[in-house]
Design an enzyme around this catalytic site. Sequence first.
Site, PDB file in Angstrom:
ATOM      1  N   CYS A   1      -2.897  -3.654   7.453  1.00 46.15           N
ATOM      2  CA  CYS A   1      -2.547  -3.962   8.445  1.00 46.15           C
ATOM      3  C   CYS A   1      -3.156  -2.834   9.397  1.00 46.15           C
ATOM      4  CB  CYS A   1      -1.102  -4.029   8.711  1.00 46.15           C
ATOM      5  SG  CYS A   1       0.131  -2.544   8.418  1.00 46.15           S
TER       6      CYS A   1
ATOM      7  N   ARG B   1      19.953 -19.584 -10.507  1.00 44.34           N
ATOM      8  CA  ARG B   1      21.003 -19.051 -11.301  1.00 44.34           C
ATOM      9  C   ARG B   1      20.451 -18.967 -13.085  1.00 44.34           C
ATOM     10  NH1 ARG B   1      22.945 -23.985  -8.826  1.00 44.34           N
ATOM     11  NH2 ARG B   1      22.792 -25.248 -10.333  1.00 44.34           N
TER      12      ARG B   1
ATOM     13  N   GLU C   1       1.307  -1.218  -0.035  1.00 44.96           N
ATOM     14  CA  GLU C   1       0.157  -0.086  -0.183  1.00 44.96           C
ATOM     15  C   GLU C   1       0.878   1.267   0.033  1.00 44.96           C
ATOM     16  OE1 GLU C   1      -2.532  -3.151   3.200  1.00 44.96           O
ATOM     17  OE2 GLU C   1      -0.956  -2.316   1.961  1.00 44.96           O
TER      18      GLU C   1
ATOM     19  N   LEU D   1      13.449 -38.154   2.694  1.00 47.67           N
ATOM     20  CA  LEU D   1      13.156 -37.077   3.456  1.00 47.67           C
ATOM     21  C   LEU D   1      12.133 -36.657   2.593  1.00 47.67           C
ATOM     22  CD1 LEU D   1      13.430 -34.440   4.819  1.00 47.67           C
ATOM     23  CD2 LEU D   1      14.377 -33.223   2.926  1.00 47.67           C
TER      24      LEU D   1
ATOM     25  N   ALA E   1      17.476 -42.174 -10.113  1.00 42.17           N
ATOM     26  CA  ALA E   1      18.392 -42.787 -10.705  1.00 42.17           C
ATOM     27  C   ALA E   1      18.535 -43.761 -10.888  1.00 42.17           C
ATOM     28  CB  ALA E   1      19.149 -42.001  -9.159  1.00 42.17           C
TER      29      ALA E   1
ATOM     30  N   ARG F   1      12.484 -22.505  -7.395  1.00 41.63           N
ATOM     31  CA  ARG F   1      13.624 -21.745  -6.233  1.00 41.63           C
ATOM     32  C   ARG F   1      13.244 -20.856  -5.390  1.00 41.63           C
ATOM     33  NH1 ARG F   1      19.862 -24.602  -7.022  1.00 41.63           N
ATOM     34  NH2 ARG F   1      18.987 -26.968  -7.457  1.00 41.63           N
TER      35      ARG F   1
END
Length: 355
Positions: free
Chosen positions: A69, A201, A46, A293, A156, A178
Amino acid sequence: MAHALRIAERGLGRTWPNPAVGCVILKAGVILGRGWTQPGGRPHAEVMALRQAGSAARGATAYVTLEPCAHHGKTGPCADALITAGVARVVSALQDPDPRVSGKGHAMLRATGIEVSENVLQAEATRANAGFLKRVTQGLPFVTLKLATTLDGRIATATGESRWITGPASRRAVHTLRLNHDAVLIGSGTARADDPDLTVRELGATHQPIRIVMDSRLSHSPDSRLGQTAKTSPVWLLHGPNAPQQNRDAWAGQGAMLLEIPSENGTINPRAALQTLATQGLTRIFCEGGGSLAAALIRADLVDDLALFTAGALIGGDGQASLAALNLTALKDAPRLTLRETKSIGPDAYSLWSF
């Protein structure tokens, strides 16, 4: 409002712990000012739009993707800024769940006679602010899991060769993802096997996401690419209480930030890990694996989106699976995802799924 939502995306990955907000000032069909939350979360959208509009903002309509806010932080309330500027109407997409705001911004505006319209493109704004909203309401960041696999779900060969399964266009798209997240997260196995850099990159990026490794014993070498660049691009390490002190000292000496996380049987508790990251202010995490993970996060119901890049190749059953065991015994217990988007990226297919 659609335009405000589009320009708000320019702040994704740069505004944490604040939300990425967009604002458009309009009068008589003419855009007088527009702004989005700046890096680090300030100035707010804003304020940027009002600066551009100047005195012409008096009597105008402000379209804001999140309730202005109402609290004093490092800057004054955006609701006050809109009141001072003399806008006649404020249109917002979403009420801010932060207890310091949560309806108070709208109330401040109405108390001065400003017309307020709420919940315009609410669903789209909820999606756009998913990271901020989840952190405020659940104490967790929004997690996007990325997988790059063959058609038969392999990441893989049996010997571990994985570069490259997908093509250059897909890898470039991963760098864009990313850039739009606060942090990139990998596990210790991926860190040791690939010695990744995890930076953005070839996109002219002026900032880098936080690079995070979940590594119970800090087994990844501080002489790795992450360690060698920790002083120039932030590296955070999530480790267990039994991480050797010499490993802690070595990583600290490289400039990494160490965060101790409760562990169970030598394995970091994934929910506690993400709660800690939320406490540190992170709202959007881009998880690039690996399979152990990824499976741990899915088993703990901590993944929100799956970004799947699929190459037109086959490796077979002796290749490495994209996910470790989910410990399912019945098909009815398998996670069912909703397809949000699909498109071709070079020779590969991209699909975005929500859990």
